[in-house]
Write a protein that holds these residues in place. Structure first.
Motif, PDB file in Angstrom:
ATOM      1  N   THR A  56       0.802  -1.307   0.097  1.00 41.29           N
ATOM      2  CA  THR A  56      -0.185   0.076  -0.079  1.00 41.29           C
ATOM      3  C   THR A  56       0.766   1.123   0.080  1.00 41.29           C
ATOM      4  O   THR A  56       0.562   2.106  -0.608  1.00 41.29           O
ATOM      5  N   THR A 113      -4.447   1.950  -4.351  1.00 40.06           N
ATOM      6  CA  THR A 113      -3.772   2.994  -3.398  1.00 40.06           C
ATOM      7  C   THR A 113      -3.174   3.835  -4.064  1.00 40.06           C
ATOM      8  O   THR A 113      -3.319   5.255  -3.538  1.00 40.06           O
ATOM      9  N   ALA A 132      -7.609   4.685   2.277  1.00 39.47           N
ATOM     10  CA  ALA A 132      -7.099   3.994   1.256  1.00 39.47           C
ATOM     11  C   ALA A 132      -6.352   2.894   1.578  1.00 39.47           C
ATOM     12  O   ALA A 132      -6.487   1.777   0.973  1.00 39.47           O
TER      13      ALA A 132
END
Length: 192
Positions: A56, A113, A132
């Motif tokens: 991420t 993301t 996110a």
């Protein structure tokens, strides 16, 4: 307010850098992801590690295209036998085993993301950055558990492939958002 227009670049503006610089960023990202893979708690059939945090973050910092490309490069390293997976594992057989769904989810998670970060869900807005990251962790768990369900059944896939990771996903999302916030402040200070 979140803008619908994509940002010109990710947090550190990698898209505006030379191809050589971007290649270096991909190498650095795969090293970061490999290092995160070694931080693990061995569980069966899926270990707990810091891979989703790294995936991420790579997406959010590099942007959706370069983030996904970096994760794909890391997966190719693993398939070629480099010890970059959880606990130093390697080999193509991991792409058909119990963790395959999570591995194939990673480029999608980085892309999502990164896409959100380019639209303002980044360190400049820590709550949106957290969301996110949380969505990325949720996507990974959903896709990973779906693959695992084919192998061991839906109930066991949820019990062993999703449930143990919920609190960790929440914590990694908070840590990821905090790291993005700190990085965005550092970038802002450097450019002011």
């Amino acid at each position: 307010m979140v803008t619908d227009k994509p940002a010109a670049s990710a947090l550190i503006g990698i898209q505006n850098k030379s191809l050589l610089w971007q290649a270096g960023a991909v190498v650095a990202g795969t090293l970061f992801l490999a290092a995160a893979s070694y931080v693990e708690v061995p569980l069966v059939p899926v270990p707990v590690n810091m891979q989703t945090l790294a995936v991420t973050l790579i997406g959010a910092v590099y942007g959706w295209r370069l983030g996904a490309l970096t994760v794909i490069a890391w997966l190719m390293e693993a398939a070629l036998g480099m010890p970059v997976l959880s606990g130093g594992a390697a080999g193509a057989h991991h792409f058909v085993g119990p963790t395959a769904g999570y591995l194939f989810a990673f480029p999608l998670v980085a892309a999502m993301t990164g896409w959100l970060a380019e639209r303002g869900w980044n360190g400049k807005r820590p709550i949106l950055a957290f969301l996110a990251m949380l969505l990325g962790n949720a996507m990974c768990l959903a896709l990973g558990a779906a693959w695992l369900a084919v192998m061991i059944g839906a109930q066991d896939a949820f019990t062993f492939g999703a449930l143990p990771f919920l609190v960790g996903g929440l914590l990694k999302s908070a840590l990821g958002a905090a790291l993005l916030y700190a990085l965005s402040r550092r970038v802002a200070t450097k450019h002011s």
